[in-house]
Scaffold this motif. Sequence first.
Motif, PDB file in Angstrom:
ATOM      1  N   ALA A 433       0.934  -1.180  -0.058  1.00  0.00           N
ATOM      2  CA  ALA A 433      -0.167   0.061   0.107  1.00  0.00           C
ATOM      3  C   ALA A 433       0.932   1.444   0.160  1.00  0.00           C
ATOM      4  CB  ALA A 433      -0.900   0.014   1.355  1.00  0.00           C
ATOM      5  N   ASN A 434       1.815   1.166   0.945  1.00  0.00           N
ATOM      6  CA  ASN A 434       2.788   2.288   1.002  1.00  0.00           C
ATOM      7  C   ASN A 434       3.536   2.504  -0.286  1.00  0.00           C
ATOM      8  OD1 ASN A 434       2.162   2.530   3.725  1.00  0.00           O
ATOM      9  ND2 ASN A 434       4.093   1.672   4.276  1.00  0.00           N
ATOM     10  N   THR A 435       3.972   1.326  -1.101  1.00  0.00           N
ATOM     11  CA  THR A 435       4.900   1.442  -2.032  1.00  0.00           C
ATOM     12  C   THR A 435       3.896   2.093  -3.414  1.00  0.00           C
ATOM     13  OG1 THR A 435       5.852  -0.601  -1.824  1.00  0.00           O
ATOM     14  CG2 THR A 435       5.958   0.186  -4.119  1.00  0.00           C
ATOM     15  N   VAL A 436       2.365   1.951  -3.417  1.00  0.00           N
ATOM     16  CA  VAL A 436       1.602   2.302  -4.262  1.00  0.00           C
ATOM     17  C   VAL A 436       1.561   3.733  -4.052  1.00  0.00           C
ATOM     18  CG1 VAL A 436      -0.827   2.502  -4.956  1.00  0.00           C
ATOM     19  CG2 VAL A 436       0.373   0.298  -4.578  1.00  0.00           C
ATOM     20  N   ARG A 437       1.396   4.451  -2.995  1.00  0.00           N
ATOM     21  CA  ARG A 437       1.504   5.631  -2.493  1.00  0.00           C
ATOM     22  C   ARG A 437       2.574   6.437  -2.770  1.00  0.00           C
ATOM     23  NH1 ARG A 437      -2.503   4.545   2.010  1.00  0.00           N
ATOM     24  NH2 ARG A 437      -0.804   3.974   3.195  1.00  0.00           N
ATOM     25  N   PHE A 438       3.624   5.731  -2.545  1.00  0.00           N
ATOM     26  CA  PHE A 438       5.084   6.301  -2.831  1.00  0.00           C
ATOM     27  C   PHE A 438       5.247   6.587  -4.249  1.00  0.00           C
ATOM     28  CE2 PHE A 438       6.669   4.814   1.391  1.00  0.00           C
ATOM     29  CZ  PHE A 438       7.022   6.085   1.959  1.00  0.00           C
ATOM     30  N   LEU A 439       4.670   5.363  -5.075  1.00  0.00           N
ATOM     31  CA  LEU A 439       5.053   5.646  -6.687  1.00  0.00           C
ATOM     32  C   LEU A 439       3.870   6.722  -7.144  1.00  0.00           C
ATOM     33  CD1 LEU A 439       4.892   1.998  -7.833  1.00  0.00           C
ATOM     34  CD2 LEU A 439       6.690   3.479  -8.096  1.00  0.00           C
ATOM     35  N   GLN A 440       2.707   6.931  -6.341  1.00  0.00           N
ATOM     36  CA  GLN A 440       2.062   7.935  -6.823  1.00  0.00           C
ATOM     37  C   GLN A 440       2.444   9.152  -6.553  1.00  0.00           C
ATOM     38  OE1 GLN A 440      -1.799   7.000  -4.628  1.00  0.00           O
ATOM     39  NE2 GLN A 440      -2.628   5.505  -6.449  1.00  0.00           N
ATOM     40  N   ARG A 441       3.110   9.398  -5.497  1.00  0.00           N
ATOM     41  CA  ARG A 441       3.889  10.742  -5.079  1.00  0.00           C
ATOM     42  C   ARG A 441       5.266  10.598  -5.996  1.00  0.00           C
ATOM     43  NH1 ARG A 441       4.500  10.109   1.050  1.00  0.00           N
ATOM     44  NH2 ARG A 441       2.274   9.832   1.742  1.00  0.00           N
ATOM     45  N   SER A 443       7.918   9.275  -5.302  1.00  0.00           N
ATOM     46  CA  SER A 443       9.273   8.864  -4.571  1.00  0.00           C
ATOM     47  C   SER A 443       9.635   7.538  -4.799  1.00  0.00           C
ATOM     48  CB  SER A 443       9.045   9.035  -3.098  1.00  0.00           C
ATOM     49  OG  SER A 443       7.681   9.429  -2.636  1.00  0.00           O
ATOM     50  N   LEU A 444      10.495   7.307  -6.007  1.00  0.00           N
ATOM     51  CA  LEU A 444      10.805   6.139  -6.834  1.00  0.00           C
ATOM     52  C   LEU A 444      11.686   5.416  -5.741  1.00  0.00           C
ATOM     53  CD1 LEU A 444      11.016   6.784 -10.476  1.00  0.00           C
ATOM     54  CD2 LEU A 444       9.147   5.554  -9.033  1.00  0.00           C
ATOM     55  N   ASP A 445      12.514   6.192  -4.994  1.00  0.00           N
ATOM     56  CA  ASP A 445      13.669   5.328  -3.997  1.00  0.00           C
ATOM     57  C   ASP A 445      12.965   4.533  -2.855  1.00  0.00           C
ATOM     58  OD1 ASP A 445      15.471   6.530  -5.705  1.00  0.00           O
ATOM     59  OD2 ASP A 445      16.166   8.089  -4.254  1.00  0.00           O
ATOM     60  N   VAL A 446      11.970   5.544  -2.393  1.00  0.00           N
ATOM     61  CA  VAL A 446      11.478   4.573  -1.328  1.00  0.00           C
ATOM     62  C   VAL A 446      10.673   3.491  -1.771  1.00  0.00           C
ATOM     63  CG1 VAL A 446       9.803   4.708   0.704  1.00  0.00           C
ATOM     64  CG2 VAL A 446      11.235   6.799   0.034  1.00  0.00           C
ATOM     65  N   SER A 448      10.913   1.703  -4.489  1.00  0.00           N
ATOM     66  CA  SER A 448      11.994   0.774  -4.705  1.00  0.00           C
ATOM     67  C   SER A 448      12.672  -0.183  -3.455  1.00  0.00           C
ATOM     68  CB  SER A 448      13.351   1.203  -5.504  1.00  0.00           C
ATOM     69  OG  SER A 448      14.331   0.520  -5.505  1.00  0.00           O
ATOM     70  N   SER A 449      12.903   0.800  -2.272  1.00  0.00           N
ATOM     71  CA  SER A 449      13.453   0.087  -1.238  1.00  0.00           C
ATOM     72  C   SER A 449      12.325  -0.816  -0.590  1.00  0.00           C
ATOM     73  CB  SER A 449      13.920   1.160  -0.251  1.00  0.00           C
ATOM     74  OG  SER A 449      13.779   0.824   1.269  1.00  0.00           O
ATOM     75  N   ASN A 450      11.079  -0.363  -0.764  1.00  0.00           N
ATOM     76  CA  ASN A 450       9.773  -1.021  -0.285  1.00  0.00           C
ATOM     77  C   ASN A 450       9.820  -2.416  -1.032  1.00  0.00           C
ATOM     78  OD1 ASN A 450       8.986   0.534   1.662  1.00  0.00           O
ATOM     79  ND2 ASN A 450       7.354   1.410   0.709  1.00  0.00           N
ATOM     80  N   LEU A 451      10.018  -2.089  -2.509  1.00  0.00           N
ATOM     81  CA  LEU A 451       9.953  -3.413  -3.361  1.00  0.00           C
ATOM     82  C   LEU A 451      10.875  -4.575  -2.975  1.00  0.00           C
ATOM     83  CD1 LEU A 451       8.835  -1.989  -6.654  1.00  0.00           C
ATOM     84  CD2 LEU A 451       7.425  -3.537  -5.310  1.00  0.00           C
ATOM     85  N   GLN A 452      12.007  -3.879  -2.487  1.00  0.00           N
ATOM     86  CA  GLN A 452      13.229  -4.756  -2.216  1.00  0.00           C
ATOM     87  C   GLN A 452      12.932  -5.614  -0.894  1.00  0.00           C
ATOM     88  OE1 GLN A 452      16.164  -5.001  -3.669  1.00  0.00           O
ATOM     89  NE2 GLN A 452      16.528  -6.818  -2.572  1.00  0.00           N
ATOM     90  N   SER A 453      12.287  -4.944   0.336  1.00  0.00           N
ATOM     91  CA  SER A 453      11.818  -5.709   1.370  1.00  0.00           C
ATOM     92  C   SER A 453      10.734  -6.677   1.067  1.00  0.00           C
ATOM     93  CB  SER A 453      11.176  -4.442   2.324  1.00  0.00           C
ATOM     94  OG  SER A 453      12.305  -3.546   2.700  1.00  0.00           O
ATOM     95  N   ILE A 454       9.646  -6.439  -0.071  1.00  0.00           N
ATOM     96  CA  ILE A 454       8.634  -7.400  -0.321  1.00  0.00           C
ATOM     97  C   ILE A 454       9.408  -8.431  -0.803  1.00  0.00           C
ATOM     98  CG2 ILE A 454       7.015  -7.670  -2.069  1.00  0.00           C
ATOM     99  CD1 ILE A 454       6.152  -4.585  -1.474  1.00  0.00           C
ATOM    100  N   ALA A 455      10.403  -8.165  -1.642  1.00  0.00           N
ATOM    101  CA  ALA A 455      11.024  -9.579  -2.324  1.00  0.00           C
ATOM    102  C   ALA A 455      11.510 -10.274  -1.196  1.00  0.00           C
ATOM    103  CB  ALA A 455      12.052  -9.012  -3.268  1.00  0.00           C
ATOM    104  N   GLU A 456      12.220  -9.664  -0.236  1.00  0.00           N
ATOM    105  CA  GLU A 456      12.825 -10.552   0.870  1.00  0.00           C
ATOM    106  C   GLU A 456      11.752 -11.253   1.710  1.00  0.00           C
ATOM    107  OE1 GLU A 456      15.244  -7.923   3.248  1.00  0.00           O
ATOM    108  OE2 GLU A 456      16.672  -7.370   1.673  1.00  0.00           O
ATOM    109  N   LEU A 457      10.663 -10.567   2.110  1.00  0.00           N
ATOM    110  CA  LEU A 457       9.607 -11.133   2.682  1.00  0.00           C
ATOM    111  C   LEU A 457       9.171 -12.429   2.005  1.00  0.00           C
ATOM    112  CD1 LEU A 457       7.767  -7.994   4.392  1.00  0.00           C
ATOM    113  CD2 LEU A 457       8.650  -9.965   5.722  1.00  0.00           C
ATOM    114  N   VAL A 458       8.882 -12.302   0.725  1.00  0.00           N
ATOM    115  CA  VAL A 458       8.515 -13.402  -0.208  1.00  0.00           C
ATOM    116  C   VAL A 458       9.077 -14.663   0.217  1.00  0.00           C
ATOM    117  CG1 VAL A 458       7.821 -14.027  -2.527  1.00  0.00           C
ATOM    118  CG2 VAL A 458       7.062 -11.923  -1.766  1.00  0.00           C
ATOM    119  N   ASP A 459      10.686 -14.244   0.054  1.00  0.00           N
ATOM    120  CA  ASP A 459      11.497 -15.063  -0.068  1.00  0.00           C
ATOM    121  C   ASP A 459      11.454 -16.167   1.133  1.00  0.00           C
ATOM    122  OD1 ASP A 459      12.806 -14.899  -2.549  1.00  0.00           O
ATOM    123  OD2 ASP A 459      14.734 -13.996  -1.809  1.00  0.00           O
ATOM    124  N   ARG A 460      11.302 -15.386   2.193  1.00  0.00           N
ATOM    125  CA  ARG A 460      11.288 -15.936   3.867  1.00  0.00           C
ATOM    126  C   ARG A 460      10.161 -16.726   3.737  1.00  0.00           C
ATOM    127  NH1 ARG A 460      12.638 -14.624   9.095  1.00  0.00           N
ATOM    128  NH2 ARG A 460      10.739 -15.051  10.322  1.00  0.00           N
TER     129      ARG A 460
END
Length: 639
Positions: A433-441, A443-446, A448-460
Amino acid sequence: MDPFTAPAHSVPPGWSRKPRWLRALLLTALTLLLIAACGYAGYRISAQFGIQTLAEDGQRQLELNARAVESEISRYTYLPSLLELESSVGRLLQSPTPFRREQVNAYLEGLNQRSGSLAIYVLDVQGRVVATSNWREPSSYLGEDLAFRAYYQDAMAGRLGRFYGIGSTTGEPGYYLAHGLKKAGQIIGVAVVKVRLNSLEQRWQRAHLEAFVTDENGIIILSTNPARRLKATRPLDAETRERLARSLQYHWWALEELQPLAREQLGADIEQVSFASDGKPAPSAKPVTYLAQTRPLADTTWHLTLMTPLQDLRRSALSHAMLASAAFALLLFVGLALNQRRKVLATRLAAREALQRANNELERKITERTADLRASNQRLLAEVREREQAETTLRQAQDELVQSGKLAVIGQMSTAIAHELNQPLAALRTLSANTVRFLQRGSLDVASSNLQSIAELVDRMGKITGSLRAFARRNDDQAEADLGQAIDAALQLLQHHRSCPGLQLHRDYPLAPAKVRVAIEQTRLEQILINLIANALDAMAAQSDRQLWLQGRSEAGSYQLTVRDNGSGIAAEVRGHLFEPFFTTKPGEQGLGLGLTLSASLAASAGGSLSVEHPPSGGSAFILSLRLAPEPQEPSSHE
Ligand code: ADP
């Protein structure tokens, strides 16, 4: 061998006293005795038959010769009576004159020559010779007084005078036949014929016969053996001797008695006599034995005796005896040989029967054993079937246990898993949800960082589900497992199962990339390790100092992994129940009491074992022993 311990029954008591050599000696003596007896019997029988045959032959010979003697004697019987017919003889006797004497002498001479007699002469009633055929010879009887002669006395008495004697003038032996010459019923003189009987002796000698003739006195008058002539065959009493001496019948002969060495009467007129051989003194001379057969001669008081030597008979009897002995010995030998053969055959038969019996017994035993073996085979087969059935049942039970153990673990783990998955899911929801909001705003860095965390969580999350999937996989007995990987997976899984703050993990086994491969299916190994490590963590839950040791060592084709903790340890009274199913000391939902049971069962089905030790320093140590995989797998190039 001690003679006192020798079995007494092995030798019959009778034989034990008679040594073998004595038996052999007795048997030999008996055999020899029998052979000798047989020979003796053969001798006796042969001699008896021989004597019988000889006696029969002798009887025939005796008859023939007796007839010859009789005819020889009777040839002259008529001769003296012939003179009665001659008138000159009558005249001379009635009134003797020299002319008449000469006339009668000449007549008698001629008659004597024709008849072949020794002498013919005429006596007057006083017994004086009045005329004789030998009137010319110096030894003429003429004028001799022969009144003492028995034949004269017989003739004067009107009997036929017969007489064998030796001439008193000539000393020549001869047979005298006398006849009383009658005129008008009155005896006027006696006519005498003297005959020579030597021709009989010569005839017997030519025929190789031994014979003699005895006269009325038992004196041998004719004999083929000159030594026996004028011998008495029976003792003469004094009176007879006196009478004979007076009649000068045998002149002055001593008339010794013929003494045989031995005599044996075999029957009427037949006897066996032995004489010393001629010309030798009796003791040193070899006796000669004869069969003597006697027969009276007709018209006389004489007897003819035929002597048949028994020497040949003896010889043939001896050879028969030897033959009989030899035949008996041969028979005995054949008998012994046959007996021996019978014994050998009997022994062979007995041995064959014994062998047959042993064979039958063996066959019977083999049949029995075969039946026994078949029965035990059947039993074994039944047992094998039962075992197989039991194994199948056990396997089913194990599988069920594994399954229920898994379910239990899954049940126990479901809360933690849900928690573990819910947390990242919530984080994912928030982050996305945050990533969608950051993309709408913008703020691509944030973002991108969120998407990285998402990928790690999915791995786990993938890892968690991966562990669960591996746990749920079906068993494979042929498989092999990577120990290090299994330990990592177990620890990974348990990391989310229980919180163990301050846990100190001591690993003492070959860490990746050095691999230990053991003969068990990977998920099963993981399941065992999960159980053991989870129990250790549970035991240390109540304390702050938590130490967990994982130590491995390989030994003779197997690998031992010890999972030790410094937890509460196991109370002595519960140690014996640890591996019982549904045994647990954990309260409520926490424990099912299947973990250790299942783990031990899994280890055992892979050819390994699970045991427990109680270190004196405290805590517990579970030792998992597994076979090493036959060949270590080649390490992959990307690992
Ligand atoms: P559960 O864990 O469900 O109780 P288990 O079969 O795994 O079933 O364990 C049986 C019992 O053995 C536990 O309840 C516990 O009392 C005891 N146990 C097992 N492991 C340990 C350990 N490492 N230290 C002390 N007790 C243990």
